[in-house]
Design a protein around this motif. Structure first.
Motif, mmCIF file in Angstrom:
data_model
loop_
_atom_site.group_PDB
_atom_site.id
_atom_site.type_symbol
_atom_site.label_atom_id
_atom_site.label_comp_id
_atom_site.label_asym_id
_atom_site.label_seq_id
_atom_site.Cartn_x
_atom_site.Cartn_y
_atom_site.Cartn_z
ATOM 1 N N MET A 120 -46.043 26.450 -15.791
ATOM 2 C CA MET A 120 -46.343 27.329 -14.663
ATOM 3 C C MET A 120 -46.842 26.475 -13.486
ATOM 4 O O MET A 120 -47.262 25.341 -13.679
ATOM 5 N N SER A 121 -46.786 27.049 -12.293
ATOM 6 C CA SER A 121 -47.171 26.277 -11.112
ATOM 7 C C SER A 121 -48.653 25.890 -11.204
ATOM 8 O O SER A 121 -49.431 26.539 -11.913
ATOM 9 N N ILE A 122 -48.996 24.849 -10.456
ATOM 10 C CA ILE A 122 -50.372 24.334 -10.519
ATOM 11 C C ILE A 122 -51.389 25.365 -10.014
ATOM 12 O O ILE A 122 -52.552 25.360 -10.409
ATOM 13 N N GLU A 123 -50.919 26.293 -9.180
ATOM 14 C CA GLU A 123 -51.828 27.320 -8.635
ATOM 15 C C GLU A 123 -52.156 28.395 -9.674
ATOM 16 O O GLU A 123 -53.101 29.159 -9.505
ATOM 17 N N THR A 124 -51.359 28.482 -10.742
ATOM 18 C CA THR A 124 -51.590 29.520 -11.760
ATOM 19 C C THR A 124 -52.969 29.327 -12.391
ATOM 20 O O THR A 124 -53.283 28.220 -12.847
ATOM 21 N N PRO A 125 -53.775 30.372 -12.407
ATOM 22 C CA PRO A 125 -55.149 30.207 -12.930
ATOM 23 C C PRO A 125 -55.198 30.119 -14.461
ATOM 24 O O PRO A 125 -55.595 31.052 -15.152
ATOM 25 N N CYS A 126 -54.755 28.988 -14.958
ATOM 26 C CA CYS A 126 -54.783 28.737 -16.409
ATOM 27 C C CYS A 126 -54.993 27.239 -16.598
ATOM 28 O O CYS A 126 -54.344 26.433 -15.938
ATOM 29 N N CYS A 127 -55.919 26.878 -17.459
ATOM 30 C CA CYS A 127 -56.182 25.442 -17.642
ATOM 31 C C CYS A 127 -56.673 25.160 -19.057
ATOM 32 O O CYS A 127 -56.943 26.074 -19.827
ATOM 33 N N TRP A 128 -56.751 23.873 -19.358
ATOM 34 C CA TRP A 128 -57.242 23.421 -20.659
ATOM 35 C C TRP A 128 -58.716 23.075 -20.520
ATOM 36 O O TRP A 128 -59.107 22.361 -19.606
ATOM 37 N N ASN A 129 -59.532 23.616 -21.410
ATOM 38 C CA ASN A 129 -60.947 23.270 -21.400
ATOM 39 C C ASN A 129 -61.233 22.344 -22.579
ATOM 40 O O ASN A 129 -61.287 22.785 -23.726
ATOM 41 N N PRO A 130 -61.397 21.026 -22.302
ATOM 42 C CA PRO A 130 -61.574 20.079 -23.407
ATOM 43 C C PRO A 130 -62.885 20.278 -24.154
ATOM 44 O O PRO A 130 -62.992 19.909 -25.326
ATOM 45 N N LEU A 131 -63.882 20.883 -23.491
ATOM 46 C CA LEU A 131 -65.173 21.074 -24.164
ATOM 47 C C LEU A 131 -65.057 22.073 -25.309
ATOM 48 O O LEU A 131 -65.635 21.900 -26.381
ATOM 49 N N HIS A 132 -64.303 23.150 -25.063
ATOM 50 C CA HIS A 132 -64.153 24.174 -26.103
ATOM 51 C C HIS A 132 -62.831 24.066 -26.846
ATOM 52 O O HIS A 132 -62.555 24.856 -27.751
ATOM 53 N N SER A 133 -61.988 23.101 -26.452
ATOM 54 C CA SER A 133 -60.645 22.963 -27.014
ATOM 55 C C SER A 133 -59.865 24.274 -26.954
ATOM 56 O O SER A 133 -59.242 24.690 -27.944
ATOM 57 N N THR A 134 -59.952 24.934 -25.826
ATOM 58 C CA THR A 134 -59.187 26.176 -25.634
ATOM 59 C C THR A 134 -58.558 26.145 -24.246
ATOM 60 O O THR A 134 -58.977 25.389 -23.375
ATOM 61 N N TYR A 135 -57.563 26.993 -24.084
ATOM 62 C CA TYR A 135 -57.022 27.210 -22.744
ATOM 63 C C TYR A 135 -57.803 28.381 -22.152
ATOM 64 O O TYR A 135 -58.199 29.301 -22.883
ATOM 65 N N GLU A 136 -57.999 28.332 -20.853
ATOM 66 C CA GLU A 136 -58.700 29.436 -20.201
ATOM 67 C C GLU A 136 -57.813 30.008 -19.111
ATOM 68 O O GLU A 136 -57.075 29.270 -18.455
ATOM 69 N N TYR A 137 -57.863 31.314 -18.959
ATOM 70 C CA TYR A 137 -57.051 31.937 -17.910
ATOM 71 C C TYR A 137 -57.838 33.045 -17.220
ATOM 72 O O TYR A 137 -58.789 33.598 -17.790
ATOM 73 N N ASP A 138 -57.400 33.337 -15.995
ATOM 74 C CA ASP A 138 -58.057 34.372 -15.206
ATOM 75 C C ASP A 138 -57.675 35.738 -15.768
ATOM 76 O O ASP A 138 -56.496 36.056 -15.905
ATOM 77 N N LYS A 139 -58.705 36.518 -16.066
ATOM 78 C CA LYS A 139 -58.517 37.838 -16.669
ATOM 79 C C LYS A 139 -57.553 38.709 -15.856
ATOM 80 O O LYS A 139 -56.731 39.435 -16.424
ATOM 81 N N LYS A 140 -57.651 38.552 -14.520
ATOM 82 C CA LYS A 140 -56.839 39.419 -13.649
ATOM 83 C C LYS A 140 -55.347 39.105 -13.771
ATOM 84 O O LYS A 140 -54.497 39.939 -13.500
ATOM 85 N N GLU A 141 -55.033 37.885 -14.160
ATOM 86 C CA GLU A 141 -53.617 37.472 -14.231
ATOM 87 C C GLU A 141 -53.126 37.430 -15.677
ATOM 88 O O GLU A 141 -52.146 36.752 -15.971
ATOM 89 N N LYS A 142 -53.815 38.145 -16.546
ATOM 90 C CA LYS A 142 -53.536 38.041 -17.985
ATOM 91 C C LYS A 142 -52.054 38.242 -18.322
ATOM 92 O O LYS A 142 -51.444 37.406 -18.989
ATOM 93 N N GLU A 143 -51.487 39.343 -17.850
ATOM 94 C CA GLU A 143 -50.100 39.665 -18.216
ATOM 95 C C GLU A 143 -49.151 38.552 -17.819
ATOM 96 O O GLU A 143 -48.342 38.089 -18.622
ATOM 97 N N TYR A 144 -49.262 38.131 -16.562
ATOM 98 C CA TYR A 144 -48.358 37.103 -16.032
ATOM 99 C C TYR A 144 -48.499 35.803 -16.829
ATOM 100 O O TYR A 144 -47.508 35.162 -17.197
ATOM 101 N N ILE A 145 -49.750 35.437 -17.106
ATOM 102 C CA ILE A 145 -49.993 34.154 -17.782
ATOM 103 C C ILE A 145 -49.527 34.183 -19.244
ATOM 104 O O ILE A 145 -48.830 33.278 -19.695
ATOM 105 N N ILE A 146 -49.867 35.239 -19.957
ATOM 106 C CA ILE A 146 -49.470 35.289 -21.378
ATOM 107 C C ILE A 146 -47.939 35.327 -21.498
ATOM 108 O O ILE A 146 -47.362 34.690 -22.390
ATOM 109 N N ARG A 147 -47.273 36.016 -20.586
ATOM 110 C CA ARG A 147 -45.806 36.023 -20.600
ATOM 111 C C ARG A 147 -45.265 34.623 -20.315
ATOM 112 O O ARG A 147 -44.297 34.187 -20.940
ATOM 113 N N GLY A 148 -45.913 33.934 -19.366
ATOM 114 C CA GLY A 148 -45.495 32.567 -19.029
ATOM 115 C C GLY A 148 -45.678 31.638 -20.223
ATOM 116 O O GLY A 148 -44.812 30.816 -20.528
ATOM 117 N N VAL A 149 -46.793 31.786 -20.911
ATOM 118 C CA VAL A 149 -47.082 30.951 -22.086
ATOM 119 C C VAL A 149 -46.032 31.212 -23.173
ATOM 120 O O VAL A 149 -45.465 30.287 -23.756
#
Lengths: 203, 325
Positions: free
Chosen positions: B87-116
């Protein structure tokens, strides 16, 4: 001085890309599966040429082999955490270019243990990094670099085309004057064009 | 370090040091790197048979048995721009190395999960079976999902539930439903067209509706409140071709005691003797029963116990009946 390997005291002469030679013990060399397949049983008259690799790289590779002669038989990759102080120093001493050269040489010589440690070391360098940091480690070309490269290639292709067209024109003129039979003329022009195009591409 | 200039055997060995989820992350570096990973590690990818999306409140966990697992968590702020999952760099989704999880903006959930999901399908291949599990939250509607198990949150609208199947309307394997619904599922719902529908009716007394409209092959209703009279009504309706026309296998598990003699006394049926071997290598004979559908002569083999009814439709000639639902 080289001879068929029968004991670990036998020394082999290795020749590097610079044409320099140096000694490596038979025991160290036997860690290389490539050497085992090529020279172990038949021996070698004169220095063994590993001329794709420079002296520094080969010396580094065989330094590792000499060191691990007395270690027990290799049984699969060992975790980096289990590496000895000597191993860690060995890797830390190398700059990136040398490291890549050592991997290449180790892969060619088929020294399983060294290749596998090097690969695990690279994996370690990448692990835990974010995408941008990983791109830096891998030194992938950026989008701008790719674009620039593409432009250069396009320019090259266009220039090659121009030269080929010019050459064809000249050939046509000269060959027509000599009144060669048509078939021969076509063949000669074609050959000339191909030669010119190839020589240009090679440049 | 020019890793890509190394021989392929060496690059393969480097990749072999990574777990599958790490390789997935590595593939974000560039398209070329992604193709290289796919071509050099394809054998490992072939071990993956099923990828499951587990939706729960606040996060989505994507896993393939014990082979790989990654978690995506909802956050409201603090997302670093990264450009993951193609997904584009502007997409609010990233890797959090501290928690070893990906994090995404709640508001963009549908778009991001479909992209994933789209990236994962492309990366691991479409021959894998993709399935969805959800607990107390409705899942995002994803493409090419073959099986879903949904535990609905309180007062879920049937329309909202229906929307979960919008992008994968023809689920070939199973839909499992659990939890209360605020209303009836419409009669032509894709849920009724699932190959195998498994419904827990404990908090959702919709069993009669489901029986009436189900159009798939196999149906199991658990925790129903079916009584003798309702079972009799259903069996007679099946005989006359009014219900369960296209289906092959039905299992009803009820919380009320059923009386086989009373039921069979009011349904026209045929008895036959079944012979089967037992542990002592002797042949035992038991009595079985089947119904014949009047419209086409199809036989429905029937087993009734105190708490369950099983009906298996096996054509006009009959055959071996295995009530495995």
């Amino acid at each position: 001085m080289t001879s068929p390997a029968s004991s670990s005291e036998v020394k082999y002469l290795i020749e590097s890309s610079e044409g320099n030679t140096f000694d490596v013990s038979g025991a160290a060399l036997r860690q290389s599966n490539t050497f085992n397949a090529m020279f172990l049983n038949i021996g070698a008259d004169g220095p063994i040429p590993f001329t794709d690799y420079n002296e520094a790289t080969l010396k580094k590779v065989f330094e590792y082999c000499e060191h691990s002669v007395n270690e027990e038989n290799y049984s699969g990759p060992k975790h980096q955490d289990d590496l000895s102080k000597w191993d860690l120093n060995f890797f830390n001493e190398m700059d990136q270019k040398m490291f890549i050269d050592v991997i290449n040489a180790s892969n060619f010589l088929d020294i399983e243990r060294l290749t596998s440690y090097c690969c695990e070391r690279i994996a370690r360098m990448l692990r835990g990094k974010n995408t941008q940091e990983m791109i830096k480690v891998i030194t992938l070309p950026t989008a701008e670099e790719l674009e620039a490269k593409q432009k250069v290639e396009e320019k090259k292709a266009a220039a090659a085309k121009k030269v080929a067209e010019k050459a064809a024109e000249t050939a046509e003129k000269t060959e027509t004057l000599e009144e060669l039979p048509v078939q021969q003329l076509v063949q000669t022009t074609r050959n000339k064009l191909t030669r010119k195009y190839l020589s240009f591409s090679n440049e | 370090m020019q890793i890509l200039s190394l021989p392929l055997v060496v690059i393969r060995e480097i990749f072999a040091n990574f777990k599958l989820e790490e390789l997935l992350f590595l593939s974000f570096c560039s398209k070329r790197f992604k193709y290289l990973i796919q071509s050099l590690q394809g054998r490992r990818f072939k071990q993956i048979k099923i990828i499951t999306y587990n939706f729960s409140v606040g996060n989505v966990c994507i896993s393939a048995e014990t082979l790989f697992s990654l978690t995506l968590c909802e956050v409201n702020y603090g997302i670093t721009q990264m450009g993951v999952f193609g997904m584009s760099i502007e997409t609010p989704c990233c890797w959090n190395p501290l928690h070893s999880t990906y994090e995404y903006d709640k508001k963009e959930k549908e778009y991001i999960i479909r992209g994933v999901h789209s990236y994962i399908q492309q990366f691991f291949g479409s021959s894998i079976l993709y399935q969805v599990n959800s607990k107390n939250v409705l899942p995002i509607s994803l493409e090419n999902i073959e099986s879903s198990s949904i535990k609905c949150p309180e007062n879920t609208n049937p329309e909202e539930l229906e929307a979960c199947f919008q992008n994968s309307p023809n689920q070939k394997t199973t839909i499992h439903l659990e939890g209360p619904l605020a209303g009836n599922i419409c009669s032509d719902s894709v849920i009724y067209k699932a190959d195998f529908l498994d419904v827990d009716c404990l908090r959702n007394r919709k069993e009669s509706e489901i029986l009436r409209h189900f159009k798939g092959k196999r149906l199991r209703c658990m925790n129903t409140s079916f009584s003798n009279s309702q079972v009799i009504e259903f069996l007679n309706a099946w005989k006359s071709g009014q219900m369960f026309k296209k289906s092959k296998l039905l299992g009803i598990h009820t919380n009320f005691d059923l009386n086989e003699d009373e039921i069979m006394g009011k349904v026209d049926h045929i008895k036959f003797n079944k012979r089967h071997g037992n542990k002592e290598n002797t042949v035992a004979t038991t009595t079985g029963q089947y119904l014949i559908r009047e419209s086409d002569g199809q036989k429905g083999y029937l087993t009734i116990s105190q708490m369950s009814v099983h009906l298996a439709v096996f054509g006009k000639t009959g055959g071996h009946v295995n009530f495995d639902i």
